[in-house]
Design a protein around this motif. Structure first.
Motif, PDB file in Angstrom:
ATOM      1  N   LYS A   5      39.184 -10.737 -17.463  1.00 36.76           N
ATOM      2  CA  LYS A   5      39.069 -11.340 -18.467  1.00 36.76           C
ATOM      3  C   LYS A   5      40.284 -11.919 -19.176  1.00 36.76           C
ATOM      4  O   LYS A   5      40.405 -13.211 -19.851  1.00 36.76           O
ATOM      5  N   ASP A   6      41.406 -11.118 -19.010  1.00 31.58           N
ATOM      6  CA  ASP A   6      42.703 -11.710 -19.688  1.00 31.58           C
ATOM      7  C   ASP A   6      43.305 -12.963 -18.863  1.00 31.58           C
ATOM      8  O   ASP A   6      43.594 -13.951 -19.288  1.00 31.58           O
ATOM      9  N   ILE A  53      44.675   0.917 -13.237  1.00 32.05           N
ATOM     10  CA  ILE A  53      45.580  -0.125 -12.769  1.00 32.05           C
ATOM     11  C   ILE A  53      44.546  -1.275 -12.076  1.00 32.05           C
ATOM     12  O   ILE A  53      43.997  -0.884 -11.181  1.00 32.05           O
ATOM     13  N   GLU A  54      44.618  -2.398 -12.564  1.00 36.21           N
ATOM     14  CA  GLU A  54      43.896  -3.430 -11.841  1.00 36.21           C
ATOM     15  C   GLU A  54      44.589  -4.500 -11.296  1.00 36.21           C
ATOM     16  O   GLU A  54      45.538  -4.816 -11.839  1.00 36.21           O
ATOM     17  N   GLU A  55      44.357  -5.053 -10.117  1.00 31.96           N
ATOM     18  CA  GLU A  55      45.318  -5.918  -9.503  1.00 31.96           C
ATOM     19  C   GLU A  55      43.958  -7.020  -9.373  1.00 31.96           C
ATOM     20  O   GLU A  55      42.758  -6.925  -8.706  1.00 31.96           O
ATOM     21  N   ALA A  80      52.532 -12.796 -20.890  1.00 31.32           N
ATOM     22  CA  ALA A  80      51.689 -11.946 -21.281  1.00 31.32           C
ATOM     23  C   ALA A  80      51.562 -10.644 -20.879  1.00 31.32           C
ATOM     24  O   ALA A  80      50.790  -9.770 -20.698  1.00 31.32           O
ATOM     25  N   ASP A  81      52.711 -10.099 -20.337  1.00 33.29           N
ATOM     26  CA  ASP A  81      53.023  -8.868 -19.675  1.00 33.29           C
ATOM     27  C   ASP A  81      52.470  -8.491 -18.559  1.00 33.29           C
ATOM     28  O   ASP A  81      51.858  -7.153 -18.285  1.00 33.29           O
ATOM     29  N   ILE A  82      51.773  -9.461 -17.650  1.00 30.51           N
ATOM     30  CA  ILE A  82      51.053  -9.222 -16.317  1.00 30.51           C
ATOM     31  C   ILE A  82      52.140  -9.316 -15.273  1.00 30.51           C
ATOM     32  O   ILE A  82      52.914 -10.040 -15.326  1.00 30.51           O
ATOM     33  N   THR A  83      52.058  -8.117 -14.490  1.00 29.09           N
ATOM     34  CA  THR A  83      53.236  -8.076 -13.582  1.00 29.09           C
ATOM     35  C   THR A  83      52.684  -8.925 -12.163  1.00 29.09           C
ATOM     36  O   THR A  83      51.612  -8.919 -11.778  1.00 29.09           O
ATOM     37  N   VAL A  84      53.625  -9.770 -11.793  1.00 32.20           N
ATOM     38  CA  VAL A  84      53.466 -10.619 -10.617  1.00 32.20           C
ATOM     39  C   VAL A  84      54.151  -9.710  -9.470  1.00 32.20           C
ATOM     40  O   VAL A  84      55.237  -9.594  -9.465  1.00 32.20           O
ATOM     41  N   THR A  85      53.047  -9.572  -8.516  1.00 33.35           N
ATOM     42  CA  THR A  85      53.626  -8.642  -7.347  1.00 33.35           C
ATOM     43  C   THR A  85      53.960  -9.247  -6.150  1.00 33.35           C
ATOM     44  O   THR A  85      54.849  -8.726  -5.231  1.00 33.35           O
ATOM     45  N   HIS A 100      47.052 -24.500  -0.579  1.00 32.99           N
ATOM     46  CA  HIS A 100      46.810 -23.086  -1.236  1.00 32.99           C
ATOM     47  C   HIS A 100      48.002 -22.218  -1.310  1.00 32.99           C
ATOM     48  O   HIS A 100      48.597 -21.821  -0.488  1.00 32.99           O
ATOM     49  N   TYR A 101      47.934 -21.913  -2.488  1.00 29.43           N
ATOM     50  CA  TYR A 101      49.120 -21.164  -2.953  1.00 29.43           C
ATOM     51  C   TYR A 101      48.619 -19.839  -3.633  1.00 29.43           C
ATOM     52  O   TYR A 101      47.660 -19.990  -4.636  1.00 29.43           O
ATOM     53  N   ALA A 102      49.137 -18.686  -3.343  1.00 29.32           N
ATOM     54  CA  ALA A 102      48.392 -17.246  -3.952  1.00 29.32           C
ATOM     55  C   ALA A 102      49.191 -16.400  -4.891  1.00 29.32           C
ATOM     56  O   ALA A 102      50.881 -16.487  -4.547  1.00 29.32           O
ATOM     57  N   ILE A 103      49.032 -16.169  -5.869  1.00 32.73           N
ATOM     58  CA  ILE A 103      49.912 -15.318  -6.948  1.00 32.73           C
ATOM     59  C   ILE A 103      49.022 -13.776  -7.052  1.00 32.73           C
ATOM     60  O   ILE A 103      47.962 -14.012  -7.740  1.00 32.73           O
ATOM     61  N   ASP A 104      49.823 -12.903  -6.656  1.00 33.86           N
ATOM     62  CA  ASP A 104      48.914 -11.583  -6.732  1.00 33.86           C
ATOM     63  C   ASP A 104      49.529 -11.088  -7.998  1.00 33.86           C
ATOM     64  O   ASP A 104      50.762 -11.063  -8.139  1.00 33.86           O
ATOM     65  N   VAL A 105      48.745 -10.247  -8.923  1.00 33.28           N
ATOM     66  CA  VAL A 105      48.972  -9.682 -10.180  1.00 33.28           C
ATOM     67  C   VAL A 105      48.357  -8.491 -10.248  1.00 33.28           C
ATOM     68  O   VAL A 105      47.658  -8.118  -9.986  1.00 33.28           O
ATOM     69  N   MET A 106      49.037  -7.712 -11.254  1.00 32.33           N
ATOM     70  CA  MET A 106      48.394  -6.308 -11.867  1.00 32.33           C
ATOM     71  C   MET A 106      48.524  -5.947 -13.251  1.00 32.33           C
ATOM     72  O   MET A 106      49.725  -6.589 -13.444  1.00 32.33           O
ATOM     73  N   LYS A 107      47.991  -5.128 -13.775  1.00 33.67           N
ATOM     74  CA  LYS A 107      48.256  -4.726 -15.188  1.00 33.67           C
ATOM     75  C   LYS A 107      47.517  -3.490 -15.395  1.00 33.67           C
ATOM     76  O   LYS A 107      46.451  -3.106 -14.858  1.00 33.67           O
TER      77      LYS A 107
END
Length: 114
Positions: A5-6, A53-55, A80-85, A100-107
């Motif tokens: 949602k974020d 912890i969601e990724e 937005a304080d979302i961690t880019v892993t 195709h470019y990928a960005i992995d995130v977690m919060k």
């Protein structure tokens, strides 16, 4: 709140179509697919979950140069304080002509009361 949602609300102002899992219909020249990857509980000494912890992976598909869009998305996420892993170029798809470019995130989120 949830990471999915974020991410949708944070990235909507960019003006690029966003879908979850797979892009349905005829894809435009640029779009983002969000793939939820992990949803784990963080436990403490009392064996009670206190946080989640969601990724997720943001897959950016574009027929143009992806560099400026990659920077714009990363800036929005970090603000937005979302961690880019991880960030990585997956490749150019010859059949579709998309980069195709990928960005992995977690919060981390506090557990919601039932």
């Amino acid at each position: 709140m949830s990471l999915l949602k974020d991410l949708n609300s944070l990235l909507e102002p960019i003006g690029i179509p966003i879908e979850t899992g797979i892009f349905s219909g005829k894809p435009p020249n640029e779009y983002i697919v969000i793939t939820p990857m992990s949803d784990r509980l963080d436990f403490f000494a009392d064996n009670q979950a206190h946080s989640v912890i969601e990724e997720a992976r943001l897959s950016l598909f574009t027929k143009k140069n992806y560099q400026s869009l990659k920077k714009q998305i990363t800036k929005i996420l970090l603000k937005a304080d979302i961690t880019v892993t991880d960030r990585q170029y997956i490749g150019f798809e010859d059949d579709t002509k998309y980069h195709h470019y990928a960005i992995d995130v977690m919060k981390e989120y506090e557990m919601e009361e039932s």
